[in-house]
Write a protein that holds these residues in place. Structure first.
Motif, mmCIF file in Angstrom:
data_model
loop_
_atom_site.group_PDB
_atom_site.id
_atom_site.type_symbol
_atom_site.label_atom_id
_atom_site.label_comp_id
_atom_site.label_asym_id
_atom_site.label_seq_id
_atom_site.Cartn_x
_atom_site.Cartn_y
_atom_site.Cartn_z
ATOM 1 N N GLU A 94 4.027 33.799 52.779
ATOM 2 C CA GLU A 94 4.346 33.470 51.384
ATOM 3 C C GLU A 94 3.350 32.477 50.801
ATOM 4 O OE1 GLU A 94 6.428 33.537 47.761
ATOM 5 O OE2 GLU A 94 6.695 34.848 49.499
ATOM 6 N N ALA A 95 2.805 31.599 51.621
ATOM 7 C CA ALA A 95 1.979 30.480 51.134
ATOM 8 C C ALA A 95 0.791 30.877 50.244
ATOM 9 C CB ALA A 95 1.530 29.615 52.299
ATOM 10 N N PRO A 96 -0.067 31.781 50.495
ATOM 11 C CA PRO A 96 -0.327 32.517 51.724
ATOM 12 C C PRO A 96 -1.296 31.760 52.624
ATOM 13 C CG PRO A 96 -1.736 33.373 50.001
ATOM 14 C CD PRO A 96 -0.932 32.239 49.396
ATOM 15 N N GLY A 97 -1.122 31.955 53.918
ATOM 16 C CA GLY A 97 -2.003 31.329 54.886
ATOM 17 C C GLY A 97 -2.275 32.268 56.039
ATOM 18 N N VAL A 98 -3.130 31.834 56.955
ATOM 19 C CA VAL A 98 -3.454 32.648 58.127
ATOM 20 C C VAL A 98 -2.910 32.028 59.412
ATOM 21 C CG1 VAL A 98 -5.487 33.717 57.093
ATOM 22 C CG2 VAL A 98 -5.738 31.602 58.408
ATOM 23 N N GLY A 99 -2.382 30.822 59.323
ATOM 24 C CA GLY A 99 -1.822 30.168 60.491
ATOM 25 C C GLY A 99 -0.867 29.065 60.080
ATOM 26 N N LEU A 100 0.086 28.800 60.961
ATOM 27 C CA LEU A 100 1.046 27.731 60.701
ATOM 28 C C LEU A 100 1.555 27.205 62.038
ATOM 29 C CD1 LEU A 100 2.624 26.266 58.364
ATOM 30 C CD2 LEU A 100 4.459 27.919 58.783
ATOM 31 N N ALA A 101 1.524 25.896 62.181
ATOM 32 C CA ALA A 101 2.075 25.234 63.365
ATOM 33 C C ALA A 101 3.434 24.652 63.004
ATOM 34 C CB ALA A 101 1.135 24.125 63.836
ATOM 35 N N ALA A 102 4.334 24.645 63.963
ATOM 36 C CA ALA A 102 5.688 24.148 63.711
ATOM 37 C C ALA A 102 5.679 22.715 63.176
ATOM 38 C CB ALA A 102 6.528 24.253 64.979
ATOM 39 N N THR A 103 4.738 21.923 63.622
ATOM 40 C CA THR A 103 4.623 20.539 63.145
ATOM 41 C C THR A 103 4.528 20.492 61.621
ATOM 42 O OG1 THR A 103 3.515 19.910 65.190
ATOM 43 C CG2 THR A 103 3.222 18.439 63.305
ATOM 44 N N GLN A 104 3.856 21.472 61.038
ATOM 45 C CA GLN A 104 3.656 21.485 59.588
ATOM 46 C C GLN A 104 4.955 21.697 58.816
ATOM 47 O OE1 GLN A 104 0.194 24.382 60.098
ATOM 48 N NE2 GLN A 104 -0.239 23.396 58.124
ATOM 49 N N VAL A 105 5.972 22.224 59.483
ATOM 50 C CA VAL A 105 7.262 22.433 58.826
ATOM 51 C C VAL A 105 8.322 21.511 59.428
ATOM 52 C CG1 VAL A 105 6.776 24.751 57.969
ATOM 53 C CG2 VAL A 105 7.717 24.473 60.279
ATOM 54 N N ASP A 106 7.851 20.394 59.969
ATOM 55 C CA ASP A 106 8.702 19.328 60.495
ATOM 56 C C ASP A 106 9.577 19.781 61.665
ATOM 57 O OD1 ASP A 106 9.374 16.644 60.543
ATOM 58 O OD2 ASP A 106 10.984 16.834 59.059
ATOM 59 N N ILE A 107 9.038 20.709 62.442
ATOM 60 C CA ILE A 107 9.671 21.124 63.695
ATOM 61 C C ILE A 107 8.672 20.748 64.781
ATOM 62 C CG2 ILE A 107 10.498 23.063 65.086
ATOM 63 C CD1 ILE A 107 11.139 24.471 62.369
ATOM 64 N N HIS A 108 9.033 19.827 65.610
ATOM 65 C CA HIS A 108 8.053 19.250 66.532
ATOM 66 C C HIS A 108 8.162 19.866 67.926
ATOM 67 C CE1 HIS A 108 6.779 16.767 63.291
ATOM 68 N NE2 HIS A 108 8.056 16.608 63.017
ATOM 69 N N GLU A 109 7.987 21.193 67.911
ATOM 70 C CA GLU A 109 7.950 21.983 69.135
ATOM 71 C C GLU A 109 6.657 22.789 69.118
ATOM 72 O OE1 GLU A 109 11.875 23.543 70.582
ATOM 73 O OE2 GLU A 109 12.408 23.182 68.481
ATOM 74 N N ARG A 110 6.175 23.158 70.294
ATOM 75 C CA ARG A 110 4.866 23.809 70.429
ATOM 76 C C ARG A 110 4.963 25.300 70.084
ATOM 77 N NH1 ARG A 110 0.899 20.917 72.144
ATOM 78 N NH2 ARG A 110 -0.252 22.708 72.966
ATOM 79 N N ILE A 111 4.937 25.571 68.782
ATOM 80 C CA ILE A 111 5.026 26.942 68.270
ATOM 81 C C ILE A 111 3.961 27.120 67.192
ATOM 82 C CG2 ILE A 111 6.477 28.675 67.144
ATOM 83 C CD1 ILE A 111 8.923 26.930 68.023
ATOM 84 N N VAL A 112 3.238 28.241 67.279
ATOM 85 C CA VAL A 112 2.211 28.567 66.292
ATOM 86 C C VAL A 112 2.336 30.045 65.936
ATOM 87 C CG1 VAL A 112 -0.291 28.909 66.005
ATOM 88 C CG2 VAL A 112 0.556 26.792 67.015
ATOM 89 N N VAL A 113 2.183 30.350 64.652
ATOM 90 C CA VAL A 113 2.068 31.739 64.204
ATOM 91 C C VAL A 113 0.723 31.892 63.507
ATOM 92 C CG1 VAL A 113 4.547 32.170 64.036
ATOM 93 C CG2 VAL A 113 3.326 31.301 62.034
ATOM 94 N N ILE A 114 0.092 33.038 63.734
ATOM 95 C CA ILE A 114 -1.242 33.299 63.180
ATOM 96 C C ILE A 114 -1.336 34.769 62.796
ATOM 97 C CG2 ILE A 114 -3.705 33.526 63.789
ATOM 98 C CD1 ILE A 114 -3.413 31.041 65.521
ATOM 99 N N ASP A 115 -2.019 35.022 61.689
ATOM 100 C CA ASP A 115 -2.391 36.389 61.328
ATOM 101 C C ASP A 115 -3.709 36.320 60.564
ATOM 102 O OD1 ASP A 115 -2.744 38.976 60.446
ATOM 103 O OD2 ASP A 115 -0.642 39.266 59.893
ATOM 104 N N VAL A 116 -4.794 36.620 61.252
ATOM 105 C CA VAL A 116 -6.116 36.577 60.625
ATOM 106 C C VAL A 116 -6.585 37.968 60.196
ATOM 107 C CG1 VAL A 116 -6.851 34.433 61.749
ATOM 108 C CG2 VAL A 116 -7.295 36.632 62.874
#
Length: 171
Positions: A41-63
């Motif tokens: 939605e942002a749109p972006g190509v990557g997002l780390a959980a930290t960026q949405v105030d969830i402090h667990e080691r999770i990343v989503v990416i779509d390049v």
């Protein structure tokens, strides 16, 4: 699915180090789905959980060009980097409208868990390598602007604070 609020630099929560995910369960899968929706939605190509105030080691990416090849990395870690480096122009959903050159290893290998909790390794170069390193930095509490000069960081921080005040004033 829910859209999550993306934290904006210089929010101190962006500097929290993410904790490992203990188990890939329904809660983690929902976080991944919400993160993916937020990233697209942002749109972006990557997002780390930290960026949405969830402090667990999770990343989503779509390049991918079509934005239809979601990659999920749970508990990712870089296990190898090339000695060759490359400079890329980076941006960040947490630092909207600011872009600058960052030098990083040109190739990397990452080990992680997938959405089903299965371990995998991937070798990456190009935009995927850059995106992975950028997002994994977030999990360590580091934002890409911290690679820039103190002058540029200060300028960006001031502009972001001003923008935040303007947004609050519009409410």
């Amino acid at each position: 699915m829910a859209l999550l609020t993306v934290l904006c630099y210089p929010d101190s929560r962006l500097h929290k180090v993410a904790k490992p995910v203990a188990q890939v369960d329904a809660r983690i899968k929902k976080i991944v789905a919400d993160m993916a929706d937020t990233m697209y939605e942002a749109p972006g190509v990557g997002l780390a959980a930290t960026q949405v105030d969830i402090h667990e080691r999770i990343v989503v990416i779509d390049v991918s060009d079509e934005q239809n090849e979601l990659m999920v990395f749970i508990n990712p870690e870089i296990v190898w980097t090339s000695s060759e480096t490359k400079s890329w122009r980076e941006g960040c959903l947490s630092v909207p409208e600011f872009y600058d050159e960052v030098e990083r290893p040109a190739e990397i290998r990452v080990k992680a868990l997938d959405i089903d909790g299965k371990e995998f390794e991937i070798e990456a170069d190009g935009s995927l390598a850059v995106c992975l390193q950028h997002e994994l930095d977030h999990l360590q509490g580091k934002v890409f602007v911290e690679y820039l000069s103190i002058f540029k960081r200060t300028r960006i921080s001031q502009k972001m604070k001003k923008r935040a005040k303007e947004l609050i004033g519009q409410r």
